[in-house]
Design a protein around this motif. Structure first.
Motif, PDB file in Angstrom:
ATOM      1  N   HIS A  18     -13.267 -35.131 -32.230  1.00 54.88           N
ATOM      2  CA  HIS A  18     -12.035 -34.771 -32.939  1.00 54.88           C
ATOM      3  C   HIS A  18     -11.319 -33.639 -32.201  1.00 54.88           C
ATOM      4  CE1 HIS A  18     -10.074 -33.939 -37.141  1.00 54.88           C
ATOM      5  NE2 HIS A  18      -9.214 -33.732 -36.161  1.00 54.88           N
ATOM      6  N   LEU A  19     -12.110 -32.640 -31.771  1.00 53.89           N
ATOM      7  CA  LEU A  19     -11.535 -31.500 -31.045  1.00 53.89           C
ATOM      8  C   LEU A  19     -10.854 -31.970 -29.760  1.00 53.89           C
ATOM      9  CD1 LEU A  19     -11.349 -28.381 -31.131  1.00 53.89           C
ATOM     10  CD2 LEU A  19     -13.404 -28.319 -29.730  1.00 53.89           C
ATOM     11  N   SER A  20     -11.485 -32.914 -29.067  1.00 54.70           N
ATOM     12  CA  SER A  20     -10.893 -33.355 -27.798  1.00 54.70           C
ATOM     13  C   SER A  20      -9.639 -34.206 -28.027  1.00 54.70           C
ATOM     14  CB  SER A  20     -11.920 -34.116 -26.948  1.00 54.70           C
ATOM     15  OG  SER A  20     -12.262 -35.310 -27.588  1.00 54.70           O
ATOM     16  N   GLY A  80      -4.836 -20.655 -22.438  1.00 57.78           N
ATOM     17  CA  GLY A  80      -5.498 -21.955 -22.274  1.00 57.78           C
ATOM     18  C   GLY A  80      -5.175 -22.656 -20.971  1.00 57.78           C
ATOM     19  N   PHE A  81      -5.794 -23.811 -20.875  1.00 55.84           N
ATOM     20  CA  PHE A  81      -5.699 -24.589 -19.638  1.00 55.84           C
ATOM     21  C   PHE A  81      -5.834 -26.065 -19.989  1.00 55.84           C
ATOM     22  CE2 PHE A  81      -9.503 -22.138 -20.464  1.00 55.84           C
ATOM     23  CZ  PHE A  81     -10.424 -23.129 -20.757  1.00 55.84           C
ATOM     24  N   LEU A  82      -5.201 -26.457 -21.135  1.00 59.25           N
ATOM     25  CA  LEU A  82      -5.364 -27.826 -21.626  1.00 59.25           C
ATOM     26  C   LEU A  82      -4.885 -28.856 -20.616  1.00 59.25           C
ATOM     27  CD1 LEU A  82      -4.213 -27.247 -25.320  1.00 59.25           C
ATOM     28  CD2 LEU A  82      -6.499 -27.955 -24.611  1.00 59.25           C
ATOM     29  N   THR A  89      -0.249 -27.566 -31.908  1.00 57.19           N
ATOM     30  CA  THR A  89      -0.648 -27.223 -33.276  1.00 57.19           C
ATOM     31  C   THR A  89      -2.172 -27.192 -33.411  1.00 57.19           C
ATOM     32  OG1 THR A  89      -0.424 -29.562 -33.887  1.00 57.19           O
ATOM     33  CG2 THR A  89       1.468 -28.122 -34.316  1.00 57.19           C
ATOM     34  N   GLY A  90      -2.828 -26.725 -32.357  1.00 59.95           N
ATOM     35  CA  GLY A  90      -4.283 -26.547 -32.409  1.00 59.95           C
ATOM     36  C   GLY A  90      -4.647 -25.194 -32.996  1.00 59.95           C
ATOM     37  N   GLY A  91      -5.936 -24.846 -32.857  1.00 59.65           N
ATOM     38  CA  GLY A  91      -6.467 -23.663 -33.521  1.00 59.65           C
ATOM     39  C   GLY A  91      -5.767 -22.371 -33.162  1.00 59.65           C
TER      40      GLY A  91
HETATM   41  N1  LIG Z   1      -8.714 -17.469 -23.186  1.00 59.22           N
HETATM   42  C1  LIG Z   1      -9.277 -17.442 -24.383  1.00 59.22           C
HETATM   43  O1  LIG Z   1      -9.779 -16.415 -24.845  1.00 59.22           O
HETATM   44  C2  LIG Z   1      -9.257 -18.684 -25.199  1.00 59.22           C
HETATM   45  C3  LIG Z   1      -9.587 -18.646 -26.560  1.00 59.22           C
HETATM   46  C4  LIG Z   1      -9.462 -19.815 -27.319  1.00 59.22           C
HETATM   47  C5  LIG Z   1      -9.051 -20.986 -26.698  1.00 59.22           C
HETATM   48  N2  LIG Z   1      -8.780 -20.998 -25.367  1.00 59.22           N
HETATM   49  C6  LIG Z   1      -8.262 -22.182 -24.698  1.00 59.22           C
HETATM   50  O2  LIG Z   1      -6.940 -22.367 -25.209  1.00 59.22           O
HETATM   51  C7  LIG Z   1      -6.627 -23.750 -25.300  1.00 59.22           C
HETATM   52  C8  LIG Z   1      -6.257 -24.081 -26.732  1.00 59.22           C
HETATM   53  O3  LIG Z   1      -7.366 -23.839 -27.577  1.00 59.22           O
HETATM   54  P1  LIG Z   1      -7.338 -24.377 -29.072  1.00 59.22           P
HETATM   55  O4  LIG Z   1      -8.667 -24.043 -29.654  1.00 59.22           O
HETATM   56  O5  LIG Z   1      -6.111 -23.942 -29.772  1.00 59.22           O
HETATM   57  O6  LIG Z   1      -7.278 -25.947 -28.784  1.00 59.22           O
HETATM   58  P2  LIG Z   1      -7.130 -27.141 -29.784  1.00 59.22           P
HETATM   59  O7  LIG Z   1      -7.345 -26.670 -31.176  1.00 59.22           O
HETATM   60  O8  LIG Z   1      -7.957 -28.247 -29.261  1.00 59.22           O
HETATM   61  O9  LIG Z   1      -5.560 -27.495 -29.638  1.00 59.22           O
HETATM   62  C9  LIG Z   1      -5.126 -28.581 -28.960  1.00 59.22           C
HETATM   63  C10 LIG Z   1      -3.633 -28.779 -29.254  1.00 59.22           C
HETATM   64  O10 LIG Z   1      -2.877 -28.302 -28.178  1.00 59.22           O
HETATM   65  C11 LIG Z   1      -1.686 -29.033 -28.112  1.00 59.22           C
HETATM   66  N3  LIG Z   1      -1.421 -29.429 -26.714  1.00 59.22           N
HETATM   67  C12 LIG Z   1      -2.160 -30.224 -25.929  1.00 59.22           C
HETATM   68  N4  LIG Z   1      -1.537 -30.377 -24.729  1.00 59.22           N
HETATM   69  C13 LIG Z   1      -0.393 -29.660 -24.798  1.00 59.22           C
HETATM   70  C14 LIG Z   1       0.691 -29.451 -23.912  1.00 59.22           C
HETATM   71  N5  LIG Z   1       0.740 -30.008 -22.710  1.00 59.22           N
HETATM   72  N6  LIG Z   1       1.692 -28.660 -24.311  1.00 59.22           N
HETATM   73  C15 LIG Z   1       1.672 -28.079 -25.538  1.00 59.22           C
HETATM   74  N7  LIG Z   1       0.687 -28.259 -26.424  1.00 59.22           N
HETATM   75  C16 LIG Z   1      -0.329 -29.049 -26.059  1.00 59.22           C
HETATM   76  C17 LIG Z   1      -1.822 -30.246 -29.003  1.00 59.22           C
HETATM   77  O11 LIG Z   1      -0.965 -30.047 -30.126  1.00 59.22           O
HETATM   78  P3  LIG Z   1      -0.015 -31.233 -30.692  1.00 59.22           P
HETATM   79  O12 LIG Z   1      -0.983 -32.332 -31.094  1.00 59.22           O
HETATM   80  O13 LIG Z   1       0.690 -30.631 -31.826  1.00 59.22           O
HETATM   81  O14 LIG Z   1       0.864 -31.632 -29.562  1.00 59.22           O
HETATM   82  C18 LIG Z   1      -3.285 -30.225 -29.399  1.00 59.22           C
HETATM   83  O15 LIG Z   1      -3.473 -30.637 -30.727  1.00 59.22           O
HETATM   84  C19 LIG Z   1      -7.852 -24.467 -24.766  1.00 59.22           C
HETATM   85  O16 LIG Z   1      -7.666 -24.671 -23.369  1.00 59.22           O
HETATM   86  C20 LIG Z   1      -8.983 -23.479 -25.002  1.00 59.22           C
HETATM   87  O17 LIG Z   1     -10.074 -23.682 -24.131  1.00 59.22           O
HETATM   88  C21 LIG Z   1      -8.878 -19.877 -24.620  1.00 59.22           C
END
Ligand SMILES: NC(=O)c1ccc[n+]([C@@H]2O[C@H](COP(=O)([O-])OP(=O)(O)OC[C@H]3O[C@@H](n4cnc5c(N)ncnc54)[C@H](OP(=O)(O)O)[C@@H]3O)[C@@H](O)[C@H]2O)c1
Length: 257
Positions: free
Chosen positions: A241-243, A178-180, A85-87
């Protein structure tokens, strides 16, 4: 105005060196009181949004939009799977539902699943807690009559990509965003081959996609979900907070200068 992340990617396929002109890395980033950008790297923000709201769009929202629309060619009635439920995921869920799709959201927290339903509408959203159900791909199949999602937005990366393949329909699309959980993966090839899955790497989007998205966001009155707004002098807390994993977006507000 909004700035584009890939500052020279205007339309169509990216050139081989778009990452060389990416704001933040290697170019200076956007956490600044003043920025000079080329006029070609700017788009009009949606009229319906405040500056804080519009600041959330250039990466998270646009990545979700491009994955769904330009890459996934989403159609009303299809099913979209988003992780966490991130961005990126919340924007993808909002856009997909506004377009007439059904969304399956995974999360580590039941309260976040309840919040997504409250924000987007419970009729179009189903939730799976991936801690309660570590084999969450089976739940996705249960919710889709055994078929899987039409489009999966994978933000987790790592070896979970194998679960995304299983949770995505035959000849479906996985937008690898992503690559979380890890930047490398042990991909099991036979399911990819038999399910004829397209795994497509995503690196945000061109400006033309941003312009189309902003029209859509305005038309559907979609508001970014902002977990918290921090002051400029609280930037370090905002990144902490983001992390930790925000619900939607974290914003750093820069006072007018
Ligand atoms: N390729 C691109 O163009 C691009 C663009 C934007 C972002 N990204 C990458 O995409 C990823 C997500 O970005 P974001 O901005 O949405 O991050 P974010 O806002 O920090 O979202 C993090 C959320 O991901 C969920 N999460 C963490 N580990 C997980 C797992 N193992 N399985 C499922 N959900 C998980 C958690 O949600 P819950 O707390 O609800 O579990 C957490 O709150 C990051 O790696 C970022 O670097 C890539």
């Amino acid at each position: 105005m909004n700035s584009t992340l890939y500052s020279r990617w205007i339309d169509g396929a990216p050139g081989p060196n778009e990452p060389d002109y990416c704001l933040g890395m290697p170019l200076p980033g956007g956490l600044a009181e003043r920025m000079i950008i080329h006029e070609e790297s700017a788009v009009s923000a949606p009229a319906s949004m405040s500056d804080e709201e519009a600041s959330t769009l250039p990466i998270a929202a646009l990545t979700a939009w491009y994955s769904l629309m330009d890459v996934g060619h989403l159609e009303p009635g299809q099913t979209v799977l988003v992780q966490g439920t991130g961005g990126v995921s919340i924007f993808a869920a909002q856009i997909a539902v506004a377009y007439g799709a059904r969304v399956i959201v995974t999360s580590s927290k039941d309260e976040n699943l309840a919040k997504v339903k409250a924000v987007i509408g419970s009729a179009d959203v189903e939730g799976i807690n991936y801690k309660t159900y570590p084999d969450w791909e089976h739940k996705v199949l249960e919710l889709t009559n055994g078929l899987g999602a039409d489009i999966t937005i994978d933000v987790a990366g790592g070896n979970g990509i194998n679960q995304s393949v299983a949770a995505t329909k035959v000849q479906g699309v996985i937008a690898q965003v992503g690559f979380l959980t890890g930047q490398t993966t042990a991909l099991n090839l036979m399911p990819v081959i038999f399910r004829q899955t397209t795994i497509r790497g995503i690196a945000v989007a061109p400006r033309s996609s941003f312009e189309r998205m902003n029209v859509f966001l305005d038309r559907h009155k979609i508001k970014p979900v902002i977990d918290r707004v921090y002051g400029f002098d609280e930037a370090a807390q905002a990144f902490e907070h983001l992390s930790r994993g925000p619900f939607g977006k974290v914003v750093i507000k820069i006072a007018s200068v």
